[in-house]
Design a protein around this motif. Structure first.
Motif, PDB file in Angstrom:
ATOM      1  N   GLU A   1       0.836  -1.196   0.000  1.00 54.65           N
ATOM      2  CA  GLU A   1       0.000   0.000   0.000  1.00 54.65           C
ATOM      3  C   GLU A   1       0.870   1.245   0.000  1.00 54.65           C
ATOM      4  O   GLU A   1       2.036   1.213   0.422  1.00 54.65           O
ATOM      5  N   GLU A   2       0.293   2.353  -0.496  1.00 55.48           N
ATOM      6  CA  GLU A   2       0.973   3.640  -0.507  1.00 55.48           C
ATOM      7  C   GLU A   2       0.044   4.667   0.132  1.00 55.48           C
ATOM      8  O   GLU A   2      -1.069   4.887  -0.351  1.00 55.48           O
ATOM      9  N   THR A   3       0.464   5.252   1.234  1.00 57.39           N
ATOM     10  CA  THR A   3      -0.352   6.229   1.957  1.00 57.39           C
ATOM     11  C   THR A   3       0.471   7.487   2.224  1.00 57.39           C
ATOM     12  O   THR A   3       1.683   7.524   1.974  1.00 57.39           O
ATOM     13  N   ALA A   4      -0.193   8.499   2.758  1.00 54.49           N
ATOM     14  CA  ALA A   4       0.495   9.747   3.090  1.00 54.49           C
ATOM     15  C   ALA A   4       1.536   9.530   4.180  1.00 54.49           C
ATOM     16  O   ALA A   4       2.522  10.268   4.269  1.00 54.49           O
ATOM     17  N   ASP A   5       1.306   8.527   5.033  1.00 52.44           N
ATOM     18  CA  ASP A   5       2.244   8.253   6.122  1.00 52.44           C
ATOM     19  C   ASP A   5       3.422   7.395   5.687  1.00 52.44           C
ATOM     20  O   ASP A   5       4.379   7.220   6.443  1.00 52.44           O
ATOM     21  N   GLY A   6       3.365   6.821   4.471  1.00 50.13           N
ATOM     22  CA  GLY A   6       4.462   5.978   4.006  1.00 50.13           C
ATOM     23  C   GLY A   6       3.964   4.765   3.244  1.00 50.13           C
ATOM     24  O   GLY A   6       2.763   4.475   3.190  1.00 50.13           O
ATOM     25  N   ASN A   7       4.885   4.050   2.637  1.00 46.07           N
ATOM     26  CA  ASN A   7       4.573   2.860   1.851  1.00 46.07           C
ATOM     27  C   ASN A   7       4.980   1.600   2.603  1.00 46.07           C
ATOM     28  O   ASN A   7       6.028   1.562   3.254  1.00 46.07           O
ATOM     29  N   THR A   8       4.153   0.543   2.490  1.00 44.25           N
ATOM     30  CA  THR A   8       4.441  -0.728   3.170  1.00 44.25           C
ATOM     31  C   THR A   8       4.206  -1.892   2.218  1.00 44.25           C
ATOM     32  O   THR A   8       3.224  -1.895   1.470  1.00 44.25           O
TER      33      THR A   8
END
Length: 427
Positions: free
Chosen positions: A216-223
């Motif tokens: 996933e890619e979010t504003a808080d970072g990618n995992t």
């Protein structure tokens, strides 16, 4: 004129028994049985293997090449699912690789004999010359690959020929999950492939396999969540990653082992006017208590969905194999008919001539074998061959022979010495 190629050498990896998919090392730079292959020659051959290129069990014998040059459907062991690509970081000097799907009937067998077999390309070179190799030695050099007819499983592999586990877990399903997590649909496949590559380089190895489960890619970072499997240990991990337009994916921080948990919550319609209650808040907070019977039913339904998805994927794979087999059978029929016309022709064609004539058969607009045009080709080829062989008789050249001699004259016994006629009495 293109020169035939066959290569010989050994294999190290095994096929994935779960998916039946493999990553095939088609050819690598170095010295093979036909000559030296440069990295540039290997890379330039990428377009010669495309999706649908077949892999057979064993190379054909000379007799099989003559009788059935298109091979037998029964001997198809795998089919490439993508075009070949050059991987400069694979092995010591790069490798030409492509993914392939093994026919289910051969998966178990491959797992048993994989230590004793490999793959070998069967094709032709643009030219093979004598010259100086990079190491300073003199020898044969393959100037370029002209065609790759097939990449076959053999007892001894070709120049760098090997196949390795294809470390992927149903890419289409992984992509769908990632899109739901906010990953752009336009880039999701490239991102997954880039993550797969860096994870394999970081954590993969001999008999240690790695594949992406989710990301996933979010504003808080990618995992990225991935699974590692080896003979001694298995685990599921999470790790942060960064994406670059030029370098692709790169792992950051340390990996953390995780476990998968499934949570079922009620779905609220966007147009619902029902006010939020305390129970709704508990659902949102993940505190709802689901009755055992409802939970069991949900699990059963989820299992059926997974089973249907698996069945659907299997049917698609079977249709692809059926299409490949049908096309091969149609080609075999055309070739068989062409060989019959060759044998029935007045001219006696050599095996080499016959092989060249059936290499590219003329077809009608509907895709059927054009026998009339092929017959014309046979006649033209036979005429050309006769002229090349010096067929025909030269007459009226030089001194003629008098055929009006009497029986008595022609019957007189003579002997010849130094080109002079001698009568029996020595006159």
């Amino acid at each position: 004129m293109p020169k035939p190629l066959l290569e010989q050498a050994k294999l190290v990896e095994s096929v994935n028994k779960k998916t039946g998919k493999i990553l095939v090392d088609i050819v690598t730079p170095g010295v093979g049985s036909s000559g030296y292959y440069s990295p540039e020659v290997c890379e330039a051959a990428a377009g010669l293997v495309t999706a649908g290129t077949q892999m057979f069990i064993d190379h054909p014998t000379e007799a099989e090449e003559m009788e059935r040059p298109i091979r037998s459907v029964k001997d198809i062991a795998a089919v490439f699912t993508e075009s070949a690509r050059w991987d400069p970081d694979r092995g010591e000097a790069g490798s030409l690789v492509a993914e392939a799907q093994v026919v289910p009937a051969w998966v178990e067998t491959m797992g048993v004999i994989q230590k004793a077999i490999g793959v070998s390309l069967r094709g032709s070179a643009t030219d093979i010359v004598e010259g100086a190799r990079p190491d300073g030695s003199q020898g044969r050099i393959v100037e370029g690959l002209h065609a790759i007819d097939s990449v076959d499983f053999v007892t001894h592999a070709g120049r760098g020929g090997a196949f390795a586990l294809l470390e992927s877990a149903q890419p289409t399903r992984v992509n769908r999950r990632a899109v739901k997590h906010g990953v752009s649909e336009a880039t999701v496949n490239d991102t997954r492939e880039s993550l797969q590559s860096v994870l394999r380089d970081e954590y993969g190895g001999d008999k240690t396999y790695v594949w992406v489960r989710d990301f996933e890619e979010t504003a808080d970072g990618n995992t990225v969540w991935f699974e590692v499997e080896s003979e001694d240990d298995n685990g599921i991990f999470a790790q942060a990653y960064a994406m670059s337009d030029t370098a692709g994916a790169s792992l950051t921080g340390d990996r953390t082992e995780v476990q998968v948990q499934t949570k079922y919550v009620a779905v609220t319609r966007p147009d619902s006017n029902t006010p939020t209650t305390e129970a709704d808040q508990e659902i949102t907070m993940g505190k709802i208590q689901v009755e055992e019977s409802v939970h069991t039913d949900a699990l059963a339904k989820a299992g059926r969905v997974d089973a249907l998805e698996t069945e659907n994927a299997t049917l698609k794979d079977e249709k692809t194999r059926a299409d490949v087999a049908e096309a091969a059978l149609a080609t075999e029929r055309r070739t068989s008919r062409a060989m019959t016309l060759i044998r029935e022709h007045d001219h006696r064609f050599s095996p080499l001539e016959a092989k060249g004539l059936v290499a590219e058969l003329p077809l009608t607009e509907s895709g059927d074998f054009d026998e009339e045009k092929f017959g014309t080709q046979l006649t033209e080829h036979a005429a050309t061959a006769q002229v090349a062989a010096g067929a025909g008789t030269v007459t009226s050249f030089g001194q003629t022979t008098d055929t009006t001699k009497t029986t008595t004259e022609s019957a007189a016994p003579t002997k010849t010495a130094w080109g002079r006629p001698l009568s029996e009495n020595g006159a």
